[in-house]
Design a protein around this motif. Structure first.
Motif, PDB file in Angstrom:
ATOM      1  N   THR A 195       1.602  13.232   5.644  1.00 31.22           N
ATOM      2  CA  THR A 195       2.419  12.508   4.662  1.00 31.22           C
ATOM      3  C   THR A 195       1.585  11.588   3.765  1.00 31.22           C
ATOM      4  O   THR A 195       2.111  10.647   3.184  1.00 31.22           O
ATOM      5  N   TYR A 196       0.319  11.888   3.599  1.00 36.23           N
ATOM      6  CA  TYR A 196      -0.573  11.032   2.822  1.00 36.23           C
ATOM      7  C   TYR A 196      -0.072  10.740   1.402  1.00 36.23           C
ATOM      8  O   TYR A 196      -0.154   9.597   0.949  1.00 36.23           O
TER       9      TYR A 196
ATOM     10  N   ILE B 229       2.590   8.147   1.783  1.00 35.40           N
ATOM     11  CA  ILE B 229       2.013   6.865   2.212  1.00 35.40           C
ATOM     12  C   ILE B 229       1.430   6.150   1.000  1.00 35.40           C
ATOM     13  O   ILE B 229       1.685   4.964   0.781  1.00 35.40           O
TER      14      ILE B 229
ATOM     15  N   CYS C  94      -2.716  11.151   9.936  1.00 37.05           N
ATOM     16  CA  CYS C  94      -1.302  11.529  10.021  1.00 37.05           C
ATOM     17  C   CYS C  94      -1.253  13.033  10.227  1.00 37.05           C
ATOM     18  O   CYS C  94      -1.572  13.794   9.319  1.00 37.05           O
TER      19      CYS C  94
ATOM     20  N   TRP D 138       8.595   2.465   2.795  1.00 39.84           N
ATOM     21  CA  TRP D 138       8.490   3.544   3.788  1.00 39.84           C
ATOM     22  C   TRP D 138       9.847   4.228   3.965  1.00 39.84           C
ATOM     23  O   TRP D 138       9.919   5.440   4.049  1.00 39.84           O
TER      24      TRP D 138
ATOM     25  N   VAL E  26       8.719   8.173   4.258  1.00 36.16           N
ATOM     26  CA  VAL E  26       7.319   8.406   4.606  1.00 36.16           C
ATOM     27  C   VAL E  26       7.172   9.068   5.967  1.00 36.16           C
ATOM     28  O   VAL E  26       6.451  10.048   6.111  1.00 36.16           O
TER      29      VAL E  26
ATOM     30  N   MET F  79      -7.038   3.161   4.021  1.00 35.27           N
ATOM     31  CA  MET F  79      -6.237   4.014   4.895  1.00 35.27           C
ATOM     32  C   MET F  79      -7.039   5.184   5.468  1.00 35.27           C
ATOM     33  O   MET F  79      -6.507   5.947   6.280  1.00 35.27           O
TER      34      MET F  79
ATOM     35  N   GLN G 194       2.832   5.827  12.446  1.00 41.57           N
ATOM     36  CA  GLN G 194       3.334   4.896  11.439  1.00 41.57           C
ATOM     37  C   GLN G 194       3.042   3.428  11.712  1.00 41.57           C
ATOM     38  O   GLN G 194       2.819   2.670  10.778  1.00 41.57           O
TER      39      GLN G 194
ATOM     40  N   GLN H  70      -0.403   2.987  10.484  1.00 36.67           N
ATOM     41  CA  GLN H  70      -0.407   3.095   9.023  1.00 36.67           C
ATOM     42  C   GLN H  70       0.086   1.793   8.387  1.00 36.67           C
ATOM     43  O   GLN H  70      -0.517   1.277   7.442  1.00 36.67           O
TER      44      GLN H  70
END
Length: 158
Positions: free
Chosen positions: A136-137, A140, A132, A89, A94, A127, A101, A104
């Motif tokens: 930021t997929y 991630i 998000c 991360w 990330v 996920m 987060q 996540q």
């Protein structure tokens, strides 16, 4: 009547009603604020914690459903998967706003414990319940692959 919960490896006595959402106990009574309130309807994943290693949404989980389960919050998340994820991360930048987060990371850690070398489809399935707002997929996914040792270590453009 006091209830004893096992949170992050410790027995903790609380005085909440059985229908109180776990999230309110964690944040309000125990001041474990790493678990976030997002939507209150289990749609965003910001409140994800582990019950006996399984990711659950604390905003809709009443204390009566917890029983004697081991509860792990982001503050107590440990182990090689958690360490690898936190490193990835950071390396891949990330987080943007960071609000989602903890949820996540909780979902990603549960995934890696069950599926040490996940495919993109595995990651998407695990996920999918974590939103998000910053989008930021791609990072991630890349960070999960890096933590699993299946990625390039490069952050895709997001």
């Amino acid at each position: 009547m006091p209830t004893t919960l096992r949170i992050n490896g410790k027995a903790i006595s609380i005085n909440s009603e059985p229908d109180t959402p776990l999230l309110w106990v964690l944040r309000g009574e125990l001041h474990l604020n790493g678990t976030k309130f997002g939507c209150g309807m289990a749609l965003c994943g910001a409140c994800t914690v582990h019950l006996n290693g399984e990711p659950v949404r604390a905003c809709i989980t009443p204390l009566s459903a917890v029983g004697d389960a081991d509860i792990t919050t982001i503050e107590g998340l440990q182990g090689p998967e958690a360490t690898a994820l936190r490193t990835a991360w950071t390396v891949l930048d990330v987080a943007q706003c960071g609000y989602c987060q903890s949820g996540q990371l909780m979902s990603a850690c549960a995934l890696l414990k069950k599926t040490p070398k996940p495919s993109d489809a595995d990651i998407d399935a695990a996920m999918g319940g974590n939103a998000c707002r910053c989008g930021t997929y791609p990072r991630i996914r890349a960070a999960i692959h890096q933590a699993a040792g299946t990625g390039t270590g490069k952050s895709p453009a997001s």
